[in-house]
Design a protein around this motif. Sequence first.
Motif, PDB file in Angstrom:
ATOM      1  N   THR A 207       0.813  -1.223   0.000  1.00  0.00           N
ATOM      2  CA  THR A 207       0.000   0.000   0.000  1.00  0.00           C
ATOM      3  C   THR A 207       0.844   1.269   0.000  1.00  0.00           C
ATOM      4  OG1 THR A 207      -0.133  -0.084   2.426  1.00  0.00           O
ATOM      5  CG2 THR A 207      -1.920  -1.134   1.183  1.00  0.00           C
ATOM      6  N   SER A 208       2.165   1.124   0.081  1.00  0.00           N
ATOM      7  CA  SER A 208       3.044   2.294   0.142  1.00  0.00           C
ATOM      8  C   SER A 208       3.682   2.576  -1.215  1.00  0.00           C
ATOM      9  CB  SER A 208       4.148   2.074   1.179  1.00  0.00           C
ATOM     10  OG  SER A 208       5.114   3.107   1.110  1.00  0.00           O
ATOM     11  N   LYS A 209       3.593   3.812  -1.664  1.00  0.00           N
ATOM     12  CA  LYS A 209       4.213   4.190  -2.933  1.00  0.00           C
ATOM     13  C   LYS A 209       5.729   4.187  -2.841  1.00  0.00           C
ATOM     14  CE  LYS A 209       3.957   9.205  -2.094  1.00  0.00           C
ATOM     15  NZ  LYS A 209       5.410   9.399  -1.962  1.00  0.00           N
ATOM     16  N   ASP A 210       6.271   4.178  -1.622  1.00  0.00           N
ATOM     17  CA  ASP A 210       7.718   4.188  -1.428  1.00  0.00           C
ATOM     18  C   ASP A 210       8.322   2.793  -1.344  1.00  0.00           C
ATOM     19  OD1 ASP A 210       7.800   7.013  -1.325  1.00  0.00           O
ATOM     20  OD2 ASP A 210       7.186   6.977   0.782  1.00  0.00           O
ATOM     21  N   ASN A 211       7.507   1.784  -1.545  1.00  0.00           N
ATOM     22  CA  ASN A 211       8.032   0.418  -1.543  1.00  0.00           C
ATOM     23  C   ASN A 211       9.152   0.302  -2.577  1.00  0.00           C
ATOM     24  OD1 ASN A 211       7.890  -2.448  -2.926  1.00  0.00           O
ATOM     25  ND2 ASN A 211       7.164  -2.712  -0.822  1.00  0.00           N
ATOM     26  N   PRO A 212      10.297  -0.281  -2.215  1.00  0.00           N
ATOM     27  CA  PRO A 212      11.445  -0.325  -3.145  1.00  0.00           C
ATOM     28  C   PRO A 212      11.167  -1.094  -4.433  1.00  0.00           C
ATOM     29  CG  PRO A 212      11.854  -1.636  -1.167  1.00  0.00           C
ATOM     30  CD  PRO A 212      10.654  -0.818  -0.891  1.00  0.00           C
ATOM     31  N   VAL A 213      10.325  -2.118  -4.380  1.00  0.00           N
ATOM     32  CA  VAL A 213       9.996  -2.852  -5.602  1.00  0.00           C
ATOM     33  C   VAL A 213       9.231  -1.941  -6.558  1.00  0.00           C
ATOM     34  CG1 VAL A 213       8.714  -4.782  -6.584  1.00  0.00           C
ATOM     35  CG2 VAL A 213       9.974  -5.085  -4.448  1.00  0.00           C
ATOM     36  N   LEU A 214       8.271  -1.189  -6.046  1.00  0.00           N
ATOM     37  CA  LEU A 214       7.507  -0.285  -6.895  1.00  0.00           C
ATOM     38  C   LEU A 214       8.390   0.837  -7.435  1.00  0.00           C
ATOM     39  CD1 LEU A 214       4.068   0.028  -5.061  1.00  0.00           C
ATOM     40  CD2 LEU A 214       4.828  -1.632  -6.762  1.00  0.00           C
ATOM     41  N   GLN A 215       9.348   1.292  -6.638  1.00  0.00           N
ATOM     42  CA  GLN A 215      10.271   2.320  -7.114  1.00  0.00           C
ATOM     43  C   GLN A 215      11.088   1.800  -8.299  1.00  0.00           C
ATOM     44  OE1 GLN A 215      12.487   3.365  -3.572  1.00  0.00           O
ATOM     45  NE2 GLN A 215      11.037   4.972  -3.003  1.00  0.00           N
ATOM     46  N   ARG A 216      11.532   0.542  -8.225  1.00  0.00           N
ATOM     47  CA  ARG A 216      12.285  -0.039  -9.333  1.00  0.00           C
ATOM     48  C   ARG A 216      11.404  -0.194 -10.569  1.00  0.00           C
ATOM     49  NH1 ARG A 216      13.600  -4.460  -7.179  1.00  0.00           N
ATOM     50  NH2 ARG A 216      12.222  -5.928  -8.263  1.00  0.00           N
ATOM     51  N   LEU A 217      10.186  -0.630 -10.381  1.00  0.00           N
ATOM     52  CA  LEU A 217       9.281  -0.803 -11.513  1.00  0.00           C
ATOM     53  C   LEU A 217       8.954   0.531 -12.180  1.00  0.00           C
ATOM     54  CD1 LEU A 217       6.849  -3.546 -10.166  1.00  0.00           C
ATOM     55  CD2 LEU A 217       8.819  -3.809 -11.682  1.00  0.00           C
ATOM     56  N   ARG A 218       8.883   1.594 -11.400  1.00  0.00           N
ATOM     57  CA  ARG A 218       8.655   2.921 -12.001  1.00  0.00           C
ATOM     58  C   ARG A 218       9.812   3.293 -12.919  1.00  0.00           C
ATOM     59  NH1 ARG A 218       7.366   4.443  -6.534  1.00  0.00           N
ATOM     60  NH2 ARG A 218       5.117   4.176  -6.239  1.00  0.00           N
ATOM     61  N   LYS A 219      11.022   2.995 -12.500  1.00  0.00           N
ATOM     62  CA  LYS A 219      12.180   3.282 -13.343  1.00  0.00           C
ATOM     63  C   LYS A 219      12.101   2.474 -14.642  1.00  0.00           C
ATOM     64  CE  LYS A 219      15.413   4.417  -9.598  1.00  0.00           C
ATOM     65  NZ  LYS A 219      16.665   4.009  -8.911  1.00  0.00           N
ATOM     66  N   LEU A 220      11.735   1.207 -14.525  1.00  0.00           N
ATOM     67  CA  LEU A 220      11.638   0.360 -15.712  1.00  0.00           C
ATOM     68  C   LEU A 220      10.540   0.848 -16.651  1.00  0.00           C
ATOM     69  CD1 LEU A 220      12.015  -3.167 -14.078  1.00  0.00           C
ATOM     70  CD2 LEU A 220      13.721  -1.946 -15.435  1.00  0.00           C
ATOM     71  N   SER A 221       9.469   1.371 -16.093  1.00  0.00           N
ATOM     72  CA  SER A 221       8.342   1.830 -16.903  1.00  0.00           C
ATOM     73  C   SER A 221       8.604   3.176 -17.551  1.00  0.00           C
ATOM     74  CB  SER A 221       7.092   1.916 -16.023  1.00  0.00           C
ATOM     75  OG  SER A 221       6.011   2.479 -16.726  1.00  0.00           O
ATOM     76  N   GLN A 222       9.344   4.034 -16.865  1.00  0.00           N
ATOM     77  CA  GLN A 222       9.494   5.414 -17.317  1.00  0.00           C
ATOM     78  C   GLN A 222      10.800   5.688 -18.064  1.00  0.00           C
ATOM     79  OE1 GLN A 222       8.900   7.586 -13.646  1.00  0.00           O
ATOM     80  NE2 GLN A 222       6.875   6.688 -13.337  1.00  0.00           N
ATOM     81  N   ASP A 223      11.792   4.846 -17.879  1.00  0.00           N
ATOM     82  CA  ASP A 223      13.090   5.023 -18.532  1.00  0.00           C
ATOM     83  C   ASP A 223      13.294   3.845 -19.494  1.00  0.00           C
ATOM     84  OD1 ASP A 223      15.731   5.142 -19.338  1.00  0.00           O
ATOM     85  OD2 ASP A 223      16.553   5.455 -17.334  1.00  0.00           O
ATOM     86  N   GLY A 224      13.258   4.127 -20.814  1.00  0.00           N
ATOM     87  CA  GLY A 224      13.318   3.073 -21.811  1.00  0.00           C
ATOM     88  C   GLY A 224      14.565   2.219 -21.751  1.00  0.00           C
ATOM     89  N   GLY A 225      15.667   2.751 -21.221  1.00  0.00           N
ATOM     90  CA  GLY A 225      16.901   1.982 -21.165  1.00  0.00           C
ATOM     91  C   GLY A 225      17.253   1.464 -19.785  1.00  0.00           C
ATOM     92  N   ALA A 226      16.348   1.617 -18.820  1.00  0.00           N
ATOM     93  CA  ALA A 226      16.661   1.239 -17.439  1.00  0.00           C
ATOM     94  C   ALA A 226      16.908  -0.258 -17.292  1.00  0.00           C
ATOM     95  CB  ALA A 226      15.527   1.681 -16.511  1.00  0.00           C
ATOM     96  N   TYR A 227      16.315  -1.067 -18.159  1.00  0.00           N
ATOM     97  CA  TYR A 227      16.486  -2.522 -18.038  1.00  0.00           C
ATOM     98  C   TYR A 227      17.940  -2.935 -18.175  1.00  0.00           C
ATOM     99  CZ  TYR A 227      16.690  -2.629 -23.187  1.00  0.00           C
ATOM    100  OH  TYR A 227      17.043  -2.434 -24.498  1.00  0.00           O
TER     101      TYR A 227
END
Length: 259
Positions: free
Chosen positions: A10-30
Amino acid sequence: MSSATVLHITSKDNPVLQRLRKLSQDGGAYRKLGSVWLEGDHLVRACLQRGHAVTQAVLTEAAAADPALRALAEAAPRMLVVPLALFKTISGLESPAQIGFEVPHAAGQALTPGLDSVVLDRLQDAGNVGTILRSAAAFGFRQVLALKGTAALWSPKVLRAGMGAHFGLRLIEGLAPADLDALAAPLIATSSHAEKQLHQIVLPQPCAWVMGHEGQGVQAELMARCALTVGIPQPGGEESLNVGSAAAICLYESARQRL
C-alpha cells in the motif's frame, strides 16, 4: 493450488515499486537493473507461452479478484497486489492494464551465425522497431541484431509495439558493423538505385535484411558490407516507404521463397 507468495503493498515508497517505475518510465533502465517490465495481459500471456522466466507479478486488487487475471499472476513465484492508484504510478498507459510482470533480462548474448536475421541500423522510432520485430517473428526470422544508436529493444514502447514478438526472437543490441562479419550470412539492403527489383531476384537463404535509419538510411560502412541491394517496386510513385512497411515486404518475400 498456487504456490506463489502473495504480498499486499500500500506504500508508494516500496522499493519494488520504485524499481518498476524506473523500468516503466526510462526506456533503457532494463540495461542497468537487469529486469524488464511487461504491462498488460497480452504481453504477460506471450511471455508465459514462450516459457520465459518470471520474477514476479504485479496486479491491482480488482485484477486479483478476477479469476482469469489471477490465474496468469499465479504463474509467477511472487504476486504483489496493489491498489489501482499505486498501479497507475508504475503504468505507462493512459488506461492501466491492471496486471504486469517483472521478468529478468539477460544482456551480452552473442549472435548466432547462419541464422536468418534482421539488422536494425540506428532506427529511432519505437513503433517502427516493434513493428519490425513482429514481422521478423511472423516470417521466420529468429534473430534481430541492433546496431548502436537503435532504440532500446526492451523499452516499454517497443514491447507494446512488438505485441509479444520479443519472446520468439534472439535480440542482440549494441553492435558495430564489424560485429556482423561473424554472422556468416549475406547482408541485403534495399535501395532506390538498385538494378534489380525484389521480385526479380532469388534471395539467399539464410540471409540478413538490413533496415536503416528512418531519415539517413543505411550507414556507408554497413552498406559496404552488403552482398546485395534490391529495389521495392513502387508503381504509385512514392519516393520511399516507411521502414516498417519495407521490412514487412522484404521479409515476406524471403519467407515466400523459402517455402
